[in-house]
Design a protein around this motif. Sequence first.
Motif, PDB file in Angstrom:
ATOM      1  N   ALA A  25       7.316  15.285  -0.757  1.00  0.00           N
ATOM      2  CA  ALA A  25       7.021  16.608  -1.309  1.00  0.00           C
ATOM      3  C   ALA A  25       7.908  17.660  -0.641  1.00  0.00           C
ATOM      4  CB  ALA A  25       5.543  16.944  -1.126  1.00  0.00           C
ATOM      5  N   ALA A  26       8.078  17.560   0.664  1.00  0.00           N
ATOM      6  CA  ALA A  26       8.937  18.505   1.379  1.00  0.00           C
ATOM      7  C   ALA A  26      10.392  18.354   0.946  1.00  0.00           C
ATOM      8  CB  ALA A  26       8.800  18.308   2.882  1.00  0.00           C
ATOM      9  N   LEU A  27      10.860  17.119   0.843  1.00  0.00           N
ATOM     10  CA  LEU A  27      12.256  16.882   0.436  1.00  0.00           C
ATOM     11  C   LEU A  27      12.540  17.365  -0.981  1.00  0.00           C
ATOM     12  CD1 LEU A  27      12.785  13.299   1.899  1.00  0.00           C
ATOM     13  CD2 LEU A  27      13.827  15.426   2.712  1.00  0.00           C
ATOM     14  N   LEU A  28      11.564  17.183  -1.878  1.00  0.00           N
ATOM     15  CA  LEU A  28      11.738  17.591  -3.274  1.00  0.00           C
ATOM     16  C   LEU A  28      11.433  19.072  -3.500  1.00  0.00           C
ATOM     17  CD1 LEU A  28      10.044  14.562  -5.086  1.00  0.00           C
ATOM     18  CD2 LEU A  28      12.495  15.060  -4.964  1.00  0.00           C
ATOM     19  N   GLY A  29      10.874  19.729  -2.499  1.00  0.00           N
ATOM     20  CA  GLY A  29      10.421  21.100  -2.693  1.00  0.00           C
ATOM     21  C   GLY A  29       9.264  21.154  -3.679  1.00  0.00           C
ATOM     22  N   ASP A  30       8.458  20.101  -3.690  1.00  0.00           N
ATOM     23  CA  ASP A  30       7.343  19.957  -4.614  1.00  0.00           C
ATOM     24  C   ASP A  30       6.097  20.573  -3.987  1.00  0.00           C
ATOM     25  OD1 ASP A  30       5.320  19.152  -6.317  1.00  0.00           O
ATOM     26  OD2 ASP A  30       5.991  17.072  -6.437  1.00  0.00           O
ATOM     27  N   SER A  31       5.673  21.714  -4.507  1.00  0.00           N
ATOM     28  CA  SER A  31       4.535  22.417  -3.914  1.00  0.00           C
ATOM     29  C   SER A  31       3.189  22.027  -4.523  1.00  0.00           C
ATOM     30  CB  SER A  31       4.740  23.930  -4.069  1.00  0.00           C
ATOM     31  OG  SER A  31       4.826  24.266  -5.451  1.00  0.00           O
ATOM     32  N   ASN A  32       3.170  21.000  -5.368  1.00  0.00           N
ATOM     33  CA  ASN A  32       1.921  20.583  -5.998  1.00  0.00           C
ATOM     34  C   ASN A  32       1.023  19.922  -4.950  1.00  0.00           C
ATOM     35  OD1 ASN A  32      -0.143  19.472  -7.549  1.00  0.00           O
ATOM     36  ND2 ASN A  32       1.221  18.980  -9.236  1.00  0.00           N
ATOM     37  N   PRO A  33      -0.146  20.509  -4.671  1.00  0.00           N
ATOM     38  CA  PRO A  33      -0.998  19.988  -3.597  1.00  0.00           C
ATOM     39  C   PRO A  33      -1.619  18.620  -3.873  1.00  0.00           C
ATOM     40  CG  PRO A  33      -2.114  21.765  -4.761  1.00  0.00           C
ATOM     41  CD  PRO A  33      -0.709  21.705  -5.299  1.00  0.00           C
ATOM     42  N   ILE A  34      -1.541  18.098  -5.096  1.00  0.00           N
ATOM     43  CA  ILE A  34      -2.115  16.771  -5.349  1.00  0.00           C
ATOM     44  C   ILE A  34      -1.421  15.683  -4.544  1.00  0.00           C
ATOM     45  CG2 ILE A  34      -2.945  17.387  -7.648  1.00  0.00           C
ATOM     46  CD1 ILE A  34      -0.623  15.662  -8.799  1.00  0.00           C
ATOM     47  N   ASP A  53      -2.688   2.374  -3.104  1.00  0.00           N
ATOM     48  CA  ASP A  53      -2.528   1.431  -4.219  1.00  0.00           C
ATOM     49  C   ASP A  53      -1.528   0.334  -3.878  1.00  0.00           C
ATOM     50  OD1 ASP A  53      -4.279   2.795  -5.853  1.00  0.00           O
ATOM     51  OD2 ASP A  53      -2.736   3.681  -7.140  1.00  0.00           O
ATOM     52  N   ARG A  54      -1.812  -0.861  -4.351  1.00  0.00           N
ATOM     53  CA  ARG A  54      -0.874  -1.983  -4.268  1.00  0.00           C
ATOM     54  C   ARG A  54      -0.095  -2.009  -5.576  1.00  0.00           C
ATOM     55  NH1 ARG A  54       0.123  -7.180  -5.774  1.00  0.00           N
ATOM     56  NH2 ARG A  54       0.944  -8.571  -4.179  1.00  0.00           N
ATOM     57  N   ASN A  66       0.911   9.879  -5.801  1.00  0.00           N
ATOM     58  CA  ASN A  66       2.321   9.633  -5.498  1.00  0.00           C
ATOM     59  C   ASN A  66       3.212  10.378  -6.492  1.00  0.00           C
ATOM     60  OD1 ASN A  66       4.224   8.391  -3.820  1.00  0.00           O
ATOM     61  ND2 ASN A  66       4.379   6.581  -5.104  1.00  0.00           N
ATOM     62  N   GLN A  67       4.372  10.810  -6.032  1.00  0.00           N
ATOM     63  CA  GLN A  67       5.328  11.487  -6.903  1.00  0.00           C
ATOM     64  C   GLN A  67       5.981  10.492  -7.863  1.00  0.00           C
ATOM     65  OE1 GLN A  67       5.265  11.849  -3.556  1.00  0.00           O
ATOM     66  NE2 GLN A  67       5.334  14.020  -3.059  1.00  0.00           N
ATOM     67  N   GLY A  68       6.240  10.950  -9.082  1.00  0.00           N
ATOM     68  CA  GLY A  68       6.931  10.132 -10.076  1.00  0.00           C
ATOM     69  C   GLY A  68       8.261   9.580  -9.587  1.00  0.00           C
ATOM     70  N   PRO A  69       9.112  10.408  -8.908  1.00  0.00           N
ATOM     71  CA  PRO A  69      10.378   9.858  -8.417  1.00  0.00           C
ATOM     72  C   PRO A  69      10.196   8.691  -7.448  1.00  0.00           C
ATOM     73  CG  PRO A  69      10.512  12.239  -8.464  1.00  0.00           C
ATOM     74  CD  PRO A  69       9.064  11.873  -8.764  1.00  0.00           C
ATOM     75  N   ASN A  70       9.118   8.700  -6.658  1.00  0.00           N
ATOM     76  CA  ASN A  70       8.853   7.548  -5.779  1.00  0.00           C
ATOM     77  C   ASN A  70       8.580   6.302  -6.610  1.00  0.00           C
ATOM     78  OD1 ASN A  70       9.100   9.029  -3.442  1.00  0.00           O
ATOM     79  ND2 ASN A  70       6.905   9.230  -3.099  1.00  0.00           N
ATOM     80  N   ALA A 108       0.856  -1.196   0.000  1.00  0.00           N
ATOM     81  CA  ALA A 108       0.000   0.000   0.000  1.00  0.00           C
ATOM     82  C   ALA A 108       0.884   1.235   0.000  1.00  0.00           C
ATOM     83  CB  ALA A 108      -0.920   0.005   1.214  1.00  0.00           C
ATOM     84  N   VAL A 109       0.708   2.089  -0.981  1.00  0.00           N
ATOM     85  CA  VAL A 109       1.456   3.341  -1.054  1.00  0.00           C
ATOM     86  C   VAL A 109       1.003   4.226   0.105  1.00  0.00           C
ATOM     87  CG1 VAL A 109       1.905   5.381  -2.456  1.00  0.00           C
ATOM     88  CG2 VAL A 109       1.727   3.136  -3.546  1.00  0.00           C
ATOM     89  N   ASP A 110       1.958   4.764   0.834  1.00  0.00           N
ATOM     90  CA  ASP A 110       1.707   5.505   2.071  1.00  0.00           C
ATOM     91  C   ASP A 110       1.567   7.007   1.806  1.00  0.00           C
ATOM     92  OD1 ASP A 110       1.869   6.745   4.582  1.00  0.00           O
ATOM     93  OD2 ASP A 110       3.383   5.358   5.319  1.00  0.00           O
ATOM     94  N   ALA A 111       0.400   7.574   2.123  1.00  0.00           N
ATOM     95  CA  ALA A 111       0.149   9.002   1.910  1.00  0.00           C
ATOM     96  C   ALA A 111       1.074   9.878   2.751  1.00  0.00           C
ATOM     97  CB  ALA A 111      -1.310   9.334   2.225  1.00  0.00           C
ATOM     98  N   GLU A 112       1.408   9.447   3.949  1.00  0.00           N
ATOM     99  CA  GLU A 112       2.309  10.246   4.798  1.00  0.00           C
ATOM    100  C   GLU A 112       3.699  10.372   4.172  1.00  0.00           C
ATOM    101  OE1 GLU A 112       1.655  12.164   7.523  1.00  0.00           O
ATOM    102  OE2 GLU A 112      -0.400  11.668   6.967  1.00  0.00           O
ATOM    103  N   LYS A 113       4.155   9.316   3.526  1.00  0.00           N
ATOM    104  CA  LYS A 113       5.465   9.382   2.867  1.00  0.00           C
ATOM    105  C   LYS A 113       5.440  10.340   1.683  1.00  0.00           C
ATOM    106  CE  LYS A 113       7.100   4.948   4.488  1.00  0.00           C
ATOM    107  NZ  LYS A 113       7.491   3.587   4.176  1.00  0.00           N
ATOM    108  N   MET A 114       4.269  10.499   1.057  1.00  0.00           N
ATOM    109  CA  MET A 114       4.138  11.473  -0.032  1.00  0.00           C
ATOM    110  C   MET A 114       4.378  12.886   0.488  1.00  0.00           C
ATOM    111  SD  MET A 114       0.847  10.293  -2.177  1.00  0.00           S
ATOM    112  CE  MET A 114       0.455   8.563  -2.287  1.00  0.00           C
TER     113      MET A 114
END
Length: 136
Positions: free
Chosen positions: A30-39, A95-96, A57-61, A20-26
């Motif tokens: 986002a903070a580590l990547l400086g990704d401000s996209n709220p999705i 998602d699995r 989930n972010q593409g890099p993940n 299961a993809v973890d929303a908290e890790k997203m």
Amino acid sequence: MSTVFSPSVGDELPRLVIEAVDAEKMKTMAALLGDSNPIHWDVDTVRELGMGDQPVNQGPNNLGYVMNMLGEWAGGAERIQKIRVRFLDNVFAGDRLEAGGAVTAIGDDGTVECDVWLARDDTHPVLAGTATLSLA
């Protein structure tokens, strides 16, 4: 006693399963990547965009899951020389996923070419591409 690692064309790579993809890790990513996209953390934004009701989930993940699978198979991520992928669909919290691939060519120089992929729910492709690894 050591085992000789000798892949053959057609060999399937051992799959890596993300239950299961973890929303908290997203949020962390986002903070580590400086990704401000709220999705990646705001469900209301995801809903407003008609993308469902889970963060994306972010593409890099997603790429990282494939790279982890390759590294586990080849004996370390440092063996990955090149990777090219296409992102085919979004991955959502919960998602699995399964990352996998197959050996497509073996070079005389110790390189191995592979097709790689990431799929949701065993069948829906979300990423596909190729990778070159050095096993020398």
